[in-house]
Design a protein around this motif. Sequence first.
Motif, PDB file in Angstrom:
ATOM      1  N   GLU A 253       0.825  -1.198   0.000  1.00 29.69           N
ATOM      2  CA  GLU A 253       0.000   0.000   0.000  1.00 29.69           C
ATOM      3  C   GLU A 253       0.870   1.264   0.000  1.00 29.69           C
ATOM      4  N   THR A 254       0.500   2.219  -0.821  1.00 30.84           N
ATOM      5  CA  THR A 254       1.322   3.410  -0.981  1.00 30.84           C
ATOM      6  C   THR A 254       0.664   4.657  -0.416  1.00 30.84           C
ATOM      7  N   MET A 255      -0.462   5.028  -1.011  1.00 36.76           N
ATOM      8  CA  MET A 255      -1.004   6.364  -0.758  1.00 36.76           C
ATOM      9  C   MET A 255      -1.502   6.539   0.669  1.00 36.76           C
ATOM     10  N   ALA A 256      -1.991   5.458   1.283  1.00 34.06           N
ATOM     11  CA  ALA A 256      -2.523   5.595   2.636  1.00 34.06           C
ATOM     12  C   ALA A 256      -1.409   5.884   3.636  1.00 34.06           C
ATOM     13  N   VAL A 257      -0.174   5.417   3.340  1.00 37.04           N
ATOM     14  CA  VAL A 257       0.890   5.606   4.320  1.00 37.04           C
ATOM     15  C   VAL A 257       1.832   6.762   3.985  1.00 37.04           C
ATOM     16  N   THR A 258       1.913   7.146   2.701  1.00 35.83           N
ATOM     17  CA  THR A 258       2.901   8.148   2.301  1.00 35.83           C
ATOM     18  C   THR A 258       2.737   9.458   3.079  1.00 35.83           C
ATOM     19  N   PHE A 259       1.477   9.898   3.239  1.00 33.67           N
ATOM     20  CA  PHE A 259       1.249  11.186   3.909  1.00 33.67           C
ATOM     21  C   PHE A 259       1.524  11.127   5.412  1.00 33.67           C
ATOM     22  N   VAL A 260       1.320   9.951   6.010  1.00 38.25           N
ATOM     23  CA  VAL A 260       1.346   9.913   7.483  1.00 38.25           C
ATOM     24  C   VAL A 260       2.633   9.328   8.071  1.00 38.25           C
ATOM     25  N   LEU A 261       3.539   8.855   7.202  1.00 36.22           N
ATOM     26  CA  LEU A 261       4.758   8.246   7.735  1.00 36.22           C
ATOM     27  C   LEU A 261       5.791   9.284   8.168  1.00 36.22           C
ATOM     28  N   ILE A 278       9.007   1.307   1.717  1.00 33.68           N
ATOM     29  CA  ILE A 278       9.448   1.112   0.337  1.00 33.68           C
ATOM     30  C   ILE A 278       8.552   1.895  -0.616  1.00 33.68           C
ATOM     31  N   SER A 279       7.233   1.686  -0.468  1.00 31.22           N
ATOM     32  CA  SER A 279       6.324   2.304  -1.434  1.00 31.22           C
ATOM     33  C   SER A 279       6.303   3.826  -1.302  1.00 31.22           C
ATOM     34  N   SER A 280       6.379   4.338  -0.066  1.00 30.54           N
ATOM     35  CA  SER A 280       6.316   5.791   0.047  1.00 30.54           C
ATOM     36  C   SER A 280       7.624   6.434  -0.410  1.00 30.54           C
ATOM     37  N   SER A 281       8.765   5.741  -0.246  1.00 34.36           N
ATOM     38  CA  SER A 281      10.015   6.273  -0.796  1.00 34.36           C
ATOM     39  C   SER A 281       9.912   6.412  -2.310  1.00 34.36           C
ATOM     40  N   ILE A 282       9.368   5.369  -2.957  1.00 33.33           N
ATOM     41  CA  ILE A 282       9.231   5.415  -4.412  1.00 33.33           C
ATOM     42  C   ILE A 282       8.301   6.548  -4.812  1.00 33.33           C
ATOM     43  N   ALA A 283       7.142   6.635  -4.159  1.00 37.24           N
ATOM     44  CA  ALA A 283       6.160   7.656  -4.533  1.00 37.24           C
ATOM     45  C   ALA A 283       6.716   9.066  -4.335  1.00 37.24           C
ATOM     46  N   ASN A 284       7.474   9.264  -3.249  1.00 41.19           N
ATOM     47  CA  ASN A 284       7.984  10.602  -2.942  1.00 41.19           C
ATOM     48  C   ASN A 284       9.119  11.038  -3.839  1.00 41.19           C
ATOM     49  N   GLU A 285       9.980  10.098  -4.236  1.00 48.04           N
ATOM     50  CA  GLU A 285      11.252  10.512  -4.833  1.00 48.04           C
ATOM     51  C   GLU A 285      11.420  10.144  -6.294  1.00 48.04           C
TER      52      GLU A 285
ATOM     53  N   LEU B 219       1.635   8.515 -11.054  1.00 47.57           N
ATOM     54  CA  LEU B 219       2.636   9.550 -10.767  1.00 47.57           C
ATOM     55  C   LEU B 219       3.793   9.491 -11.758  1.00 47.57           C
ATOM     56  N   PHE B 220       4.252   8.256 -12.085  1.00 49.69           N
ATOM     57  CA  PHE B 220       5.385   8.188 -13.001  1.00 49.69           C
ATOM     58  C   PHE B 220       5.013   7.594 -14.349  1.00 49.69           C
ATOM     59  N   THR B 221       3.735   7.712 -14.729  1.00 47.57           N
ATOM     60  CA  THR B 221       3.362   7.325 -16.095  1.00 47.57           C
ATOM     61  C   THR B 221       2.657   8.496 -16.805  1.00 47.57           C
ATOM     62  N   ALA B 222       1.514   8.947 -16.239  1.00 53.24           N
ATOM     63  CA  ALA B 222       0.821  10.101 -16.835  1.00 53.24           C
ATOM     64  C   ALA B 222       1.374  11.415 -16.285  1.00 53.24           C
ATOM     65  N   PHE B 223       2.049  11.349 -15.128  1.00 53.15           N
ATOM     66  CA  PHE B 223       2.736  12.444 -14.477  1.00 53.15           C
ATOM     67  C   PHE B 223       1.791  13.495 -13.907  1.00 53.15           C
ATOM     68  N   GLY B 224       1.081  14.224 -14.748  1.00 52.63           N
ATOM     69  CA  GLY B 224       0.275  15.348 -14.293  1.00 52.63           C
ATOM     70  C   GLY B 224       0.503  16.523 -15.221  1.00 52.63           C
ATOM     71  N   ASN B 225      -0.404  17.486 -15.161  1.00 50.34           N
ATOM     72  CA  ASN B 225      -0.325  18.611 -16.079  1.00 50.34           C
ATOM     73  C   ASN B 225      -1.250  19.686 -15.533  1.00 50.34           C
ATOM     74  N   ASN B 226      -0.746  20.911 -15.427  1.00 50.74           N
ATOM     75  CA  ASN B 226      -1.601  21.956 -14.877  1.00 50.74           C
ATOM     76  C   ASN B 226      -2.489  22.601 -15.932  1.00 50.74           C
ATOM     77  N   TYR B 227      -2.310  22.151 -17.167  1.00 51.09           N
ATOM     78  CA  TYR B 227      -3.136  22.710 -18.239  1.00 51.09           C
ATOM     79  C   TYR B 227      -3.997  21.618 -18.851  1.00 51.09           C
ATOM     80  N   MET B 228      -4.967  22.044 -19.640  1.00 52.41           N
ATOM     81  CA  MET B 228      -5.854  21.090 -20.289  1.00 52.41           C
ATOM     82  C   MET B 228      -5.081  20.325 -21.362  1.00 52.41           C
ATOM     83  N   ALA B 229      -5.221  18.999 -21.387  1.00 46.92           N
ATOM     84  CA  ALA B 229      -4.563  18.192 -22.417  1.00 46.92           C
ATOM     85  C   ALA B 229      -5.535  17.134 -22.905  1.00 46.92           C
ATOM     86  N   PHE B 230      -5.488  16.867 -24.193  1.00 46.64           N
ATOM     87  CA  PHE B 230      -6.390  15.856 -24.755  1.00 46.64           C
ATOM     88  C   PHE B 230      -5.642  14.727 -25.451  1.00 46.64           C
TER      89      PHE B 230
END
Lengths: 329, 288
Positions: A253-261, A278-285, B219-230
């Motif tokens: 699980e990633t998102m549930a712990v990333t903010f609170v760890l 592990i998962s929160s390190s990946i998500a953060n960095e 997070l590391f595939t679509a990433f994100g975008n602050n503008y409209m994209a289609f």
Amino acid sequence: MTSASSSTMVIATPAPATRRAERDARRDRWFARALKASALLVLAVLLGAALSTLWGGREVLFGEGLRFLASSEWNPVDDRYGALAPIFGTVLTSIIAIVLAVPVAFGIALFLTEIAPEWMRAWFSAAIELLAAIPSIIYGMWGLFVFVPFMAEQVQPALTAVLGELPLLGALFSGPPLGLGILTAGIVLAVMIVPFIAAVMREVFLAVPGRLKESARALGATTWEVVWHIVLPATRSAVIGGIFLGLGRALGETMAVTFVLGNAYDIQASLLMPGTSISSSIANEFNEAVGNHRSALLALGFLLFVVTFFVLLIARVMLRRLARREGTA
Amino acid sequence: MNGLYRRRALGNGAAITFAAASTALGLGFLGWILWTTLSRGISAIGVPLFTRISAHGEDGGLANAIVGSGIINFMAILFAAPIGVMAGAWLAEYAAHSRLGALIRFMNDILLSAPSIVLGLFVYVVVVLPMTAWSNGAVSFSAFAGALALALIALPVIVRTTDEMLRLQPMTLREAALSLGVPQWKLTSQVLLRAAGSGILTGILLALARVAGETAPLLFTAFGNNYMAFGPLEKMASLPTIIYQYTNDPNPAMHAIAWAGALMITLFVLALGLLARWFLVRGHIRHD
């Protein structure tokens, strides 16, 4: 063949029915192949996930070897990476989650199968399932904005006051009430995995033959005795399977712990201190990481995948054992 | 004798109390989380949320994230549904008793609970990195890669429900069609899949509900975008990633927008769950 075609018309052009049979047979073959290829894709995804993270993390995994696993230093500035702190955080939060979630899930399954009045069961089961449907990022937000302050103001000062003075246990509950930390992450994870474990337990408890339970009742057993001496022994392997299923969820699980760890690469005795996983390190960095840093994060991903794979493997084997016995009984 | 009886009754009472308390605790957390999402989300919902893009920050909205989430989820289901239904059909109709079928069914169950963040890393390594290299950096993170990562999460859900729903179909249905001389492919695609249609649709809806809130793999595939994209090859915003971004922001005004997004996702997921249940109930009544 062409010279004889005028006299042997019937043989040269097969009857429409035969032609259709051939066409159907051909389509059958291609249809089966296409379906099989889709099914094989499931294996390809699992294998691909393992191999791609192994490939991406090869510099660190093979370059550093055991030092990567044994070192607790994580320093992108000096380009040195050790996996111990994230592994420690992942394992510890998951253990806390399992220790807290299993009794509660058991209680819920017990309530929904043996105790609650009939009209209540369907509604409450659906409500518990709802808890499993909530996306993990919602758990993370709730954890950060609501549960962390609650922990900091109510729970942690009380824990430190009551348990902090004890000789050995005290070290686990000392430190400032930050709210964030290993214990908080473990509790949020526990809330997340309770519905998964409870659903498995409820399902297998319901599958216990009614005549077994009725026989025990007829001998004068109480509800608790029926559950403890009849239902649990009959479903033991599946219950363990359900617990491992929850453990697999908790580890990855990633998102549930990333903010609170708290995202700190420290290994500390106190459960109230911040850590990482592990998962929160990946998500953060991951998105800022290049070179060895990225390789180290991919290597962490590989470790996580392999460990959860085997935990889930055990879970499914245990769950299947009960299903098979049911089939032969 | 009396003492033993009392001890047993006490033990039973304690167990019942514990079970009821556990259920109350579970429902309490459910209520707490839903109430928080509802109360904090509703106060931030307004017209600008749907008309303005996130580039405006705290004066902005989530229009680009809503559109992005729609595109990415739609593409993910578009990838996963046909393959998942085909794989499920193979497991149920062609490999019900084969060893390979058993292995794939087993592995599919593992994929069902595999950590989604690793599937995101997988797509990053096999799609995002090569695309960056081939296009010399013109294309890197993309909605396509994000959809692929979500498709890998949706796939096992669809495979499993299709497999289960097809195996529920009565054997007489297969025998009747085969005795009329219907070839196997026609039997599978036009008789069985149609008969199991509502169940399979339920599986697809559940898969959509599963991926709609997924954050880590995007997070590391679509990433994100602050503008409209289609465009499918552009970086694209999505509700979960923007919630992640705004929650990490110290500005409380951003938190309010994040809660509004969280409420939208939660309502969407719950609505899908109800719809799936409704389809399932309707399907059962029709076949009974």
